[in-house]
Design a protein around this motif. Sequence first.
Motif, PDB file in Angstrom:
ATOM      1  N   GLN A 245      59.217  23.319  92.397  1.00  0.00           N
ATOM      2  CA  GLN A 245      57.478  24.353  91.920  1.00  0.00           C
ATOM      3  C   GLN A 245      56.697  23.669  92.313  1.00  0.00           C
ATOM      4  O   GLN A 245      55.900  23.922  93.404  1.00  0.00           O
ATOM      5  CB  GLN A 245      57.996  24.156  90.606  1.00  0.00           C
ATOM      6  N   CYS A 246      55.968  22.263  92.053  1.00  0.00           N
ATOM      7  CA  CYS A 246      54.971  21.370  92.313  1.00  0.00           C
ATOM      8  C   CYS A 246      55.284  20.442  93.702  1.00  0.00           C
ATOM      9  O   CYS A 246      54.256  20.891  95.020  1.00  0.00           O
ATOM     10  CB  CYS A 246      54.803  20.585  91.497  1.00  0.00           C
TER      11      CYS A 246
ATOM     12  N   PHE B 282      56.702  17.524  94.671  1.00  0.00           N
ATOM     13  CA  PHE B 282      56.855  16.324  95.111  1.00  0.00           C
ATOM     14  C   PHE B 282      57.978  15.829  95.013  1.00  0.00           C
ATOM     15  O   PHE B 282      57.570  14.971  95.903  1.00  0.00           O
ATOM     16  CB  PHE B 282      56.074  16.058  94.143  1.00  0.00           C
TER      17      PHE B 282
ATOM     18  N   ARG C  68      60.332  17.009  87.432  1.00  0.00           N
ATOM     19  CA  ARG C  68      59.767  16.512  85.606  1.00  0.00           C
ATOM     20  C   ARG C  68      59.727  18.443  85.935  1.00  0.00           C
ATOM     21  O   ARG C  68      59.389  18.786  85.565  1.00  0.00           O
ATOM     22  CB  ARG C  68      58.353  16.040  86.200  1.00  0.00           C
ATOM     23  N   CYS C  69      59.911  19.033  87.216  1.00  0.00           N
ATOM     24  CA  CYS C  69      59.311  20.940  87.145  1.00  0.00           C
ATOM     25  C   CYS C  69      60.568  21.731  86.558  1.00  0.00           C
ATOM     26  O   CYS C  69      60.636  22.842  85.793  1.00  0.00           O
ATOM     27  CB  CYS C  69      57.965  21.088  88.170  1.00  0.00           C
TER      28      CYS C  69
ATOM     29  N   PRO D  57      53.643  12.325  79.847  1.00  0.00           N
ATOM     30  CA  PRO D  57      53.757  13.014  80.508  1.00  0.00           C
ATOM     31  C   PRO D  57      54.861  13.435  82.154  1.00  0.00           C
ATOM     32  O   PRO D  57      55.447  14.248  82.534  1.00  0.00           O
ATOM     33  CB  PRO D  57      52.771  13.971  80.580  1.00  0.00           C
ATOM     34  N   ASN D  58      54.768  12.867  82.496  1.00  0.00           N
ATOM     35  CA  ASN D  58      55.431  11.974  84.042  1.00  0.00           C
ATOM     36  C   ASN D  58      55.124  12.964  85.571  1.00  0.00           C
ATOM     37  O   ASN D  58      56.411  13.698  85.207  1.00  0.00           O
ATOM     38  CB  ASN D  58      56.733  11.778  83.670  1.00  0.00           C
TER      39      ASN D  58
ATOM     40  N   GLY E 281      52.958  18.272  89.657  1.00  0.00           N
ATOM     41  CA  GLY E 281      52.910  19.003  88.513  1.00  0.00           C
ATOM     42  C   GLY E 281      51.672  18.588  87.850  1.00  0.00           C
ATOM     43  O   GLY E 281      50.963  17.022  87.737  1.00  0.00           O
TER      44      GLY E 281
ATOM     45  N   PHE F 103      51.408  19.641  83.670  1.00  0.00           N
ATOM     46  CA  PHE F 103      52.247  19.412  82.210  1.00  0.00           C
ATOM     47  C   PHE F 103      51.364  19.019  81.034  1.00  0.00           C
ATOM     48  O   PHE F 103      51.135  18.357  79.982  1.00  0.00           O
ATOM     49  CB  PHE F 103      52.415  18.364  82.327  1.00  0.00           C
TER      50      PHE F 103
ATOM     51  N   TYR G 203      49.955  17.705  75.863  1.00  0.00           N
ATOM     52  CA  TYR G 203      50.898  17.930  77.286  1.00  0.00           C
ATOM     53  C   TYR G 203      51.731  18.733  76.316  1.00  0.00           C
ATOM     54  O   TYR G 203      52.024  18.818  75.772  1.00  0.00           O
ATOM     55  CB  TYR G 203      51.226  15.958  76.397  1.00  0.00           C
TER      56      TYR G 203
ATOM     57  N   HIS H 109      49.430  23.668  90.256  1.00  0.00           N
ATOM     58  CA  HIS H 109      49.836  23.175  90.572  1.00  0.00           C
ATOM     59  C   HIS H 109      51.404  22.911  90.557  1.00  0.00           C
ATOM     60  O   HIS H 109      52.512  22.186  89.971  1.00  0.00           O
ATOM     61  CB  HIS H 109      49.637  21.644  89.869  1.00  0.00           C
TER      62      HIS H 109
END
Lengths: 155, 788
Positions: free
Chosen positions: A98-99, A101, A135-136, B195-196, B251, B253, B366, B504
């Motif tokens: 997704q992102c 990274f 995380r995505c 959130p990370n 990312g 979030f 978040y 993002h």
Amino acid sequence: MKRISVTVNGVRHEADVEPRTLLVHFIREQLELTGTNVGCDTSSCGACTILMNGQSAKSCTVLAVQADGAEVTTVEGLASNGDWHPVQKAFHEQHGLQCGFCTPGMMMAAVGYLDENPSPTEDEVRLALEGNLCRCTGYHNIVKAVLAAADDMGS
Amino acid sequence: MATAEKYVGGGVPRKEDPKLITGQGQFLEGLTLPGMLHAALLRSPHGSARITSVDVSAAAAAEGVVAAYSGADLADEWAAGLPMAWPVTDDIRIPDHWPVAQDVARYVGDAVAVVVATSRNAALDAAELVEVDYDVLDAVVDVEAAVADGAPRVHESFDDNKSYTWALTNGEVDEAFAKADVVVKERYTQPRLIPNAMEPRAVVAQPVPSTGDFTVWSTTQIPHVAKVLFALTLGIPESQIRVIAPSDVGGGFGSKLNVYAEEALCIALARRLGKPVKWVAGRSEGYLATIHGRDQVQEIEIAATSDGDILGYRVHILAAMGAYLQLVAPGVPLLGAFLYCGCYGGEAYHFECTGVFTNTTPTDAYRGAGRPEATYAIERAIDSLAREVGVDPAEIRRRNFLPAGDMVQSPGGLAFDSADYEPALDRALELLDYDGFRSDQAERREGGGSRQIGVGFSSYVEICGLAPSQVLASLKYAAGGWDAATVRMLPTGKAEVVTGSSPHGQGHVTSWSQIAADALGIPYEDVTVLHGDTHVAPHGMNTYGSRSLAVAGVAVHNACDRVVDKARGLAAHLLEVAPEDLEYEAGTFSVKGVPDRTKSMPELAFAAWTAHSLPEDSEPGLEASCVYDPPNFTFPFGTHVAVVEVDTETGAVDLVRYIAVDDCGPVINPVIVDGQVHGGVAQGIAAALYEEATYAEDGTLETSSMVNYLVPSAAEFPSFETDRTVTPSTSNPMGVKGIGEAGTIGSAPAVINAIVDALSHLGVTDVPMPASPERVWRAIQSAQGGEA
Ligand code: FES
Ligand code: FES
């Protein structure tokens, strides 16, 4: 400063590095290969994963001086002659990012793993990628992509 | 407008991917400018401490250091403190919040000095040389302790630690409770979460000293909003600030939906020093300096009949704000305030929330922001009600669902569009094979072994598409809820879409291309999407709250309609017919009845550019804009189901299956939508089972790095089973609703309900989040009357 010689993506580099320089910083800052990301400061996330002498390694846990004489592959060296590696193709086709990274590190970890175990099960892939955080995606499509790449490479 | 759906609805592979999978992503850490300096911050190690002196002289003299400043040294840089844009009540207490603390440091991580050097390492090393004398004060880190009598005060200027209390009452609440056969009362805690986003935050500010202009690159979700707020914070005319969210942001979030100290600081330092200044967060520094989420204590009461028909709700929340009020923090509980009745009926509703200061990193939005908390409370409590009245948990939901329909009035006070909750529940039960599951479960229980299974449900409804502006105004939100798009045909027949959203990871470049390609009848590859740079895309409200498709995406759709309208006039002129005599299909206008007399969109784009022959009153060029402000929120919904296996001897929980049936209306790209659900579900499961940020009493963040804050890996999840029902929203012409947060909103209660279900025969009725093996084991022990 110490003089090292490292082959990165097939190109030999001679460079002077400070003894405390991490391999990931050498790659990003001295070689200006910024595809390898830094996601943490505790060797936890795997964003910085590269191949060193064919094995996946977190480049934030290796000092540049330890890579003296090594062959290193980063995400920039994964495609050959403009053709994507089957793992790159599978990440694109299976929506494994997704992102993006975590993606370079995740793909390098997958490439290293598939070299050891060319036809893994889903559970094996999940365990093999334990050191790489995303995380995505919730990992669902990453796992699918690695399995698809294994299929593709086996056929 | 006739639009052939060639791309919309298809799982087109993403345009974003090629650069990201080849290492050509443009993340901000890779940006280097000539003469660029690097900033590093010294942060308070104390939860609460008066700063008695700051001596930067040793740091300033260190090798490579250009300047070093205390908070007081920088005080005249600020035209205003860091912004807070959601003053939810008239009497809310809003503390001053300076980018570098000037007199008191109020959480571990509050900046007390900054060093600027020619390299990042030199700046980090020199920051250690700053000498600060502190008078350490008592800290308070727990939200309930903070409102107790005699609690240490986070802000001396306020009488206590309450920032605000916001309440909402609908109907006769006391009456509903008085006539109830059954009242269930539950108390839940929402752990504090980090959130990370995998990309740590970073900022680069570049000045042009001769003109006073600034370009600011930031890993932000909100470049346009930030531009306005930078102007106000720094006293720089807004017209002289250009903000760029790089084309790749790793990312967010919600953690990049803010205006942070380091952003303001880099601009201020660039202004002082006349050089570009960069700051990059280390992960552990980010744990202190980037917003956290959740951290609430909830009390919920449900009044019901003996059949389990719900009559009323009472909800009291304490919500930790942290040490200061970040951008929208006070409003986060309000995003859930209307949803503690979920997708259920009832005649009365009371909600009350108090925002509380604690000596902790500020909280803010978040993923889900307020809605996961609300959904958790109601979905856990309705299971309690089911147990209390002896009704099956799926059945009690069905019994209380609001009726299907449009603009269905909820006891919380909002009218939900596109309500139709049963089909999603039915589909989830079917995927699960509910009867089969219950008979497996009964067998296991009879077997009496240590590995027991349970199922948990969560039927959620949520609020998305944050807009319309007028409703946001009634909630005292300081910004609007609109978003903007410009669509322009280029002379060569390609199209540019300029969007106010700021992706993002969500894939807006792909989805917006699908929308525009279908509307304009050109190939998907011929659409370029521009975003994130306030010079390129001048208007936007950006990306958060699952709003992008339902607001910015609809703006793209409407702008395309307007381009087609303008093209119709030009086509009519060139074909010498009336506009009404033309048919439009997939990018081609043809004269009705004379199908070979046509003008294609690329032909018209070229004609509009040469402007050799235009209709009267028409200007050259083929471009249109839309600023879209929806008439209502959208209300996605769904049912999630978790199946767990719990080891009753060790407390270990294995998530065996996870089923998500969501309704986000029509889907532009099903592959992207599934991906959003997967990622969202994973974050909710992570909250249910693994993640919790904890503080020691003195204000030390105990979970200070990725080593002791458990972000789960692939090994901790099963594959997810996803499906959808499709009930279009009536709030926008595309019928779309939003999917970015649904997974996070639905998932945590499903998982905990499943654990409780697996252990219900042992008398367990609650397990707190995160349900670590130890907590599960203790819940079993205490239910069994043993030591816990
Ligand atoms: S940067 Fe996180 S493991 Fe190397
Ligand atoms: S794709 Fe964003 S972190 Fe993995």
